[in-house]
Design a protein around this motif. Sequence first.
Motif, PDB file in Angstrom:
ATOM      1  N   ALA A   1       5.941  11.623   9.434  1.00 40.85           N
ATOM      2  CA  ALA A   1       6.983  10.641   9.092  1.00 40.85           C
ATOM      3  C   ALA A   1       6.669   9.290   9.723  1.00 40.85           C
ATOM      4  O   ALA A   1       6.857   8.246   9.096  1.00 40.85           O
ATOM      5  CB  ALA A   1       8.344  11.148   9.581  1.00 40.85           C
ATOM      6  N   ASP A   2       6.169   9.313  10.961  1.00 40.53           N
ATOM      7  CA  ASP A   2       5.798   8.061  11.644  1.00 40.53           C
ATOM      8  C   ASP A   2       4.732   7.317  10.845  1.00 40.53           C
ATOM      9  O   ASP A   2       4.797   6.105  10.665  1.00 40.53           O
ATOM     10  CB  ASP A   2       5.246   8.356  13.047  1.00 40.53           C
ATOM     11  N   ARG A   3       3.764   8.088  10.387  1.00 43.68           N
ATOM     12  CA  ARG A   3       2.637   7.476   9.668  1.00 43.68           C
ATOM     13  C   ARG A   3       3.085   6.927   8.312  1.00 43.68           C
ATOM     14  O   ARG A   3       2.673   5.847   7.895  1.00 43.68           O
ATOM     15  CB  ARG A   3       1.546   8.539   9.495  1.00 43.68           C
ATOM     16  N   ALA A   4       3.935   7.678   7.667  1.00 45.36           N
ATOM     17  CA  ALA A   4       4.451   7.214   6.367  1.00 45.36           C
ATOM     18  C   ALA A   4       5.272   5.935   6.554  1.00 45.36           C
ATOM     19  O   ALA A   4       5.186   5.002   5.742  1.00 45.36           O
ATOM     20  CB  ALA A   4       5.308   8.305   5.735  1.00 45.36           C
ATOM     21  N   ARG A   5       6.034   5.910   7.625  1.00 44.69           N
ATOM     22  CA  ARG A   5       6.857   4.720   7.898  1.00 44.69           C
ATOM     23  C   ARG A   5       5.969   3.515   8.205  1.00 44.69           C
ATOM     24  O   ARG A   5       6.218   2.413   7.750  1.00 44.69           O
ATOM     25  CB  ARG A   5       7.810   5.015   9.063  1.00 44.69           C
ATOM     26  N   LEU A   6       4.909   3.763   8.962  1.00 44.92           N
ATOM     27  CA  LEU A   6       3.981   2.678   9.295  1.00 44.92           C
ATOM     28  C   LEU A   6       3.310   2.135   8.031  1.00 44.92           C
ATOM     29  O   LEU A   6       3.172   0.918   7.850  1.00 44.92           O
ATOM     30  CB  LEU A   6       2.919   3.186  10.280  1.00 44.92           C
ATOM     31  N   ARG A   7       2.915   3.042   7.154  1.00 41.34           N
ATOM     32  CA  ARG A   7       2.249   2.621   5.915  1.00 41.34           C
ATOM     33  C   ARG A   7       3.182   1.726   5.089  1.00 41.34           C
ATOM     34  O   ARG A   7       2.790   0.656   4.617  1.00 41.34           O
ATOM     35  CB  ARG A   7       1.840   3.849   5.097  1.00 41.34           C
ATOM     36  N   LEU A   8       4.425   2.153   4.983  1.00 37.06           N
ATOM     37  CA  LEU A   8       5.403   1.374   4.222  1.00 37.06           C
ATOM     38  C   LEU A   8       5.668   0.022   4.891  1.00 37.06           C
ATOM     39  O   LEU A   8       5.751  -1.014   4.228  1.00 37.06           O
ATOM     40  CB  LEU A   8       6.713   2.167   4.101  1.00 37.06           C
ATOM     41  N   GLU A   9       5.754   0.044   6.201  1.00 29.70           N
ATOM     42  CA  GLU A   9       6.007  -1.191   6.943  1.00 29.70           C
ATOM     43  C   GLU A   9       4.870  -2.197   6.730  1.00 29.70           C
ATOM     44  O   GLU A   9       5.112  -3.385   6.475  1.00 29.70           O
ATOM     45  CB  GLU A   9       6.142  -0.852   8.438  1.00 29.70           C
ATOM     46  N   LEU A  10       3.627  -1.703   6.804  1.00 27.46           N
ATOM     47  CA  LEU A  10       2.487  -2.612   6.642  1.00 27.46           C
ATOM     48  C   LEU A  10       2.406  -3.127   5.210  1.00 27.46           C
ATOM     49  O   LEU A  10       2.062  -4.294   4.970  1.00 27.46           O
ATOM     50  CB  LEU A  10       1.193  -1.903   7.038  1.00 27.46           C
ATOM     51  N   THR A  11       2.761  -2.262   4.259  1.00 26.16           N
ATOM     52  CA  THR A  11       2.786  -2.708   2.850  1.00 26.16           C
ATOM     53  C   THR A  11       3.814  -3.820   2.676  1.00 26.16           C
ATOM     54  O   THR A  11       3.555  -4.833   2.012  1.00 26.16           O
ATOM     55  CB  THR A  11       3.118  -1.521   1.915  1.00 26.16           C
TER      56      THR A  11
END
Lengths: 115, 595
Positions: free
Chosen positions: B127-137
């Motif tokens: 979940a952390d990684r998915a959130r980071l990916r979305l944040e960077l996008t």
Amino acid sequence: MSAGRGVAADLAEVAAAGRAMEQAADRVDRIDLVPELPAVAEALPGSRAAQAVETLLSAWTCGFDRWALAARRHAQALQTGAVDYAATEAEVRRALGPRTPPPPTPGSPARQGPR
Amino acid sequence: MATVSQVLAWRPALLDELACVTLRHRRSLADLADELVAARPPASWWGDDATAAVGAHTLLRDRLNDLAAELAALTRGLVQAEAGSRAARRVVTEATVAAGGHGMVVDDVTGEVRDPAPVPADPILAADRARLRLELTDRLAQGLRAAEHTDAALAAVLDAVVSGVLDGGTAGPVEAIAAGRQAAERPLLPLPVDARVAEAFGWWRSLSPGERIRLVGERSELVGNTEGIPPAPRDRANRLLLTEARRELTTRLRELEGASWLDRLLSGSSESPAVLHAKLEDLSAISALLTARPGARLLSLGLDGRERVTTDVGLGRVRTAENVVVTRYGVGTTPASDLARKTAEVEALLARMSRLSDEAGDDARHAAIVSLGYEAPPLAIRDLLDPGSAGERARGLLHDDIARDAAPRFADQLNAVDVVRRDDPHLTVAAHSYAGVVTGHALQQGTGVDDVVALGVPGLATDRLADLHLAPGHLHNLEAKHDLVADAGRFGRDLTYLDGVRELDTAAHADRGLAEVVGHTSYYTDGSTSQHNLAAVASGHAELAIDDTRGPDLTDELREAGHDGRELFDRGVRATKGFLVDRGQELDRLLRRLG
């Protein structure tokens, strides 16, 4: 400098106006953005601005040259006209023969050229 | 539209150099004002030639004014493009570098961040990684959007110059330059509608310094209350807003109090003097707090509440501290009655955290957000019977609608603590009472919270720790003796019985000089075991926390029995306890008022 309805001019002022315009033309002539503007395309590759500056280069920069040319012509016309006008005036004086101007009345301004 | 790699290749310094050249030429044209006056044919000259000469001079003057306006517009456009492209490139660079650092790849055309790594088995990490990916996008999208905005603005200026639409007027080059400069002023890039936190952050970062200063002054409410904008500008904006709001509410109150009942009826205003009084009291309390604590940061100021003002106050450096604790509160909490006391409690907590860090031999820095950022339900029994909005909110205490409504903004607030920073802080939420329900709903939306300390909460709106995206052992429960609210289990199972919850002690530990806390409202007492345990978790030293090794008390057992099937009995117990709690709190308030 002549006109059907007569002329009146302070020749020195006309000549000075011509010189001032010539100076303005000289300064505008020094504005040359052609070597500088391509920096926009270098600075922003892939941008619309990079394309737009191409048009600017070809269409706008010559506006300064055109203005300087027109200003110089105008300046020249003023200065040439002042000289021509002085020459005409001298000719008229010669044709009319020597005259003794009336003594100036106290308080009247000195005048340059005919009026 | 420029691609990611193109924006990364942008060289704003070249625009700066070019702007210096055009500025020099622009000044040269401004200096021509005297020459143009001197070049005007003398007034002593009259006749047709003189008229023609004056006409020519006028044409030349006007055309030169146009050129001056165009040059001024170009200069302004370049200056803005330099700042805009620098900011856009910074946002794109930061997001791209961060993506690369986490093994993610960026789509050059769309700016979308992809994660080629296999999904981690640990759902928290996934979940952390998915959130980071979305944040960077989101951040990249804003960087590209800002790049597009910058490009479009400069292109528009260039087009205007070429097409000759800029009018320099008939005065002189100085006036023409002012007109050209004004015409080239680029509009602000608007904040996207319903912007996510990372989008708001990317948007803010993509503005030029001048635009940010302008926004703080002109759009204080937006800057001050948008999660994703860093703390410093929010504080500046909210202080401006605070002054303005006090003035405005005072005026409105005077108008309302001076108006007849008929005027009020005809005005259609639903505002009541009592609400305006309450809000002014809140604003005064916030103002007093900021005066007493110049280092505090006003991170939000909500004026649109139905009854009260909401606010968040930052203590310490929220953007750089290694440990950040967000404290949230429950029923009846308002700035006027509670902000000063709760701030003092949190300052004592921060001091305790620092002492624990010293003892543990680390030099971590700590910061806190005292969060009164939602309109907590009021407490008074009489409000329950109120047919108006006060009653509606009071009855909200009986269900979790208010918590549900407050949760998205709280989730944004928690995410913003992470997003506006370069590193990932250790983030703890200390939720007292009903705030536990808000926190439970917020965490279910996905946040970067590492630890939660529940202080006498009546449930977390779920029975599963996994729903909160917390690792086992990172949900800590403090339940003081005689805290009936903590036993209520009204909004989810009693935390005592949730798997993966760490029970921390609230009893006295004389050997450590720690005192016991009793009841529902003493968890922050300085020098208490409760405060020590909260400080231990929030300072990243959960190993120093003291576990509760006592068994569940009678009310816990009764409630849990109800959970296993004796629903009716359970409801009866809860209703009785709720009634007693309400009475107790009412009495407490009464005594405070009298005392």
